[in-house]
Design a protein around this motif. Structure first.
Motif, PDB file in Angstrom:
ATOM      1  N   CYS A  87       0.849  -1.210   0.000  1.00 28.08           N
ATOM      2  CA  CYS A  87       0.000   0.000   0.000  1.00 28.08           C
ATOM      3  C   CYS A  87       0.877   1.251   0.000  1.00 28.08           C
ATOM      4  O   CYS A  87       1.647   1.480   0.930  1.00 28.08           O
ATOM      5  N   ILE A  92      -2.710   0.286   5.288  1.00 31.71           N
ATOM      6  CA  ILE A  92      -3.124  -1.047   5.732  1.00 31.71           C
ATOM      7  C   ILE A  92      -2.187  -1.566   6.813  1.00 31.71           C
ATOM      8  O   ILE A  92      -0.970  -1.521   6.670  1.00 31.71           O
ATOM      9  N   CYS A 106      -6.353   6.040   2.973  1.00 35.44           N
ATOM     10  CA  CYS A 106      -6.583   5.346   1.692  1.00 35.44           C
ATOM     11  C   CYS A 106      -7.039   6.328   0.619  1.00 35.44           C
ATOM     12  O   CYS A 106      -7.979   7.091   0.825  1.00 35.44           O
ATOM     13  N   ASN A 107      -6.355   6.301  -0.533  1.00 36.36           N
ATOM     14  CA  ASN A 107      -6.761   7.187  -1.635  1.00 36.36           C
ATOM     15  C   ASN A 107      -7.409   6.391  -2.774  1.00 36.36           C
ATOM     16  O   ASN A 107      -7.514   6.888  -3.884  1.00 36.36           O
ATOM     17  N   CYS A 109      -6.377   3.910  -4.535  1.00 34.59           N
ATOM     18  CA  CYS A 109      -5.529   3.684  -5.712  1.00 34.59           C
ATOM     19  C   CYS A 109      -5.813   2.332  -6.359  1.00 34.59           C
ATOM     20  O   CYS A 109      -5.541   2.127  -7.529  1.00 34.59           O
ATOM     21  N   GLY A 110      -6.322   1.382  -5.603  1.00 37.49           N
ATOM     22  CA  GLY A 110      -6.688   0.083  -6.161  1.00 37.49           C
ATOM     23  C   GLY A 110      -5.575  -0.953  -6.160  1.00 37.49           C
ATOM     24  O   GLY A 110      -5.787  -2.086  -6.597  1.00 37.49           O
ATOM     25  N   CYS A 112      -4.170  -2.653  -3.727  1.00 35.66           N
ATOM     26  CA  CYS A 112      -4.445  -3.844  -2.900  1.00 35.66           C
ATOM     27  C   CYS A 112      -5.507  -4.730  -3.568  1.00 35.66           C
ATOM     28  O   CYS A 112      -5.461  -5.950  -3.451  1.00 35.66           O
TER      29      CYS A 112
END
Ligand code: SF4
Ligand code: SF4
Length: 324
Positions: A87, A92, A106-107, A109-110, A112
């Motif tokens: 991440c 995380i 968390c932004n 970003c995808g 994970c």
């Protein structure tokens, strides 16, 4: 194109009220095909994200927020810890076999989601244009024709994305489709009026007739909702009304009787009234979003109680089919 790029590219185009954008996108969290309970015939259900209410029993809590959000499915996790190490935002943490997400960091970003081979991470909500939604809807055209089905826009609360909803409904009508909305009716009368112009059937629910209790259960009073339901009746829109029956919250004979009297006052617009007993199928999703489920001690209502309440409403709503 990776999913993260797609989210980012679309995000800036999202608008709640700009009707003039040719590339207006809606935030969709699910599209279900071959549905048979939400508007007659075989239908495609398009679920739009965002809701002004916070019903304690909500079965789709992932629909509430008006932005995409990350969801984790704990029982899929194989404890590889990959997500925590990759991440980029250090959002995380992995502690005692459990993944924790700091949603402030968390932004979306995808990373994970793409790298979790166990499928334990997902992002709810994707930006689609009206054309993209219609392309999906058109796939089942032969079934609509033979079953008198169509498309239903649900949520969340679809009127939260009113500009997109209105464009999508207009487009569906241009395609010759039967249109339905599944709405809590919590929006301004102006928006609701515009939406109704392109809608054949309204599926809505009445959670409590007492405005204070309604606010306690959903976070909002009920006056605007009841006004909009009356507006739909004045516009002679076909409606199917549901009562989600939540033990100890809204299942008193007094409240159900008041609801039946209101429904009866709406006249011929109402073609059905459904009493929908509470169930707990949506409860795990609250945990997946790191939210607390407030009704965990409540059990579904007894069958006899449901039947007695159906009997009660049928004495007021003689020409309405009672179901659920
Ligand atoms: S990458 Fe997926 S399986 Fe591995 S720890 Fe993270 S959530 Fe669990
Ligand atoms: S979506 Fe990106 S920022 Fe958010 S938790 Fe996953 S890897 Fe981290």
């Amino acid at each position: 194109m990776s999913i993260s790029m797609r989210w980012k590219e679309r995000q800036h185009k999202f608008s709640l009220d700009d009707k003039n954008k040719a590339d207006l996108t809606g935030l969709v969290f699910d599209i279900q095909r071959f549905a048979v309970h939400d508007g007659g015939g075989i239908r495609t259900l398009v679920f739009l994200k965002g809701c002004p209410l916070r019903c304690k029993w909500c079965q789709n809590p992932e629909s509430m927020g008006i932005r995409p959000e990350i969801m984790r499915i704990p029982h899929h996790c194989i404890s590889c810890v990959k997500c925590a190490s990759l991440c980029p935002e250090q959002a995380i943490e992995y502690r005692e076999d459990v993944v924790f997400i700091d949603r402030e960091k968390c932004n979306l970003c995808g990373e994970c989601v793409e790298k979790c081979y166990a499928g334990s991470m997902t992002i709810v909500g994707r930006y689609l244009t009206v054309d993209e939604v219609m392309e999906e809807v058109e796939r089942d055209r032969p079934f609509y024709n033979t079953s008198q089905g169509g498309v239903t826009f649900s949520g969340g609360e679809p009127t939260m994305q009113s500009a997109f909803l209105i464009q999508a409904l207009q487009e569906a009508k241009k395609h010759g489709l039967h249109t339905a909305i599944e709405s809590c009716c919590m929006c301004t009368p102006g928006i609701f009026h515009e939406v109704l112009k392109h809608t054949d059937l309204v599926l809505t629910d009445i959670k409590h007739m007492d405005s204070e209790k309604h606010k306690e259960l959903t976070g909002m009073p009920n006056n605007q909702i009841l006004e909009n339901i009356s507006l739909a009746a004045r516009m002679r829109k076909k409606m199917r009304i549901r009562i989600p029956l939540i033990p100890g919250c809204n299942d008193s004979a007094e409240n159900i009787e008041a609801t039946a009297m209101f429904v009866q006052s709406l006249g011929e617009s109402v073609e059905g009234l459904d009493i929908l007993p509470y169930h707990r199928l949506g409860e795990p999703k609250w945990e997946q979003l790191d939210r607390k489920y407030l009704l965990s001690g409540i059990r579904p209502p007894e069958r006899e109680h449901v039947l007695a309440l159906k009997e009660l409403v049928s004495t007021y709503c003689e020409n309405v089919s009672i179901g659920g």
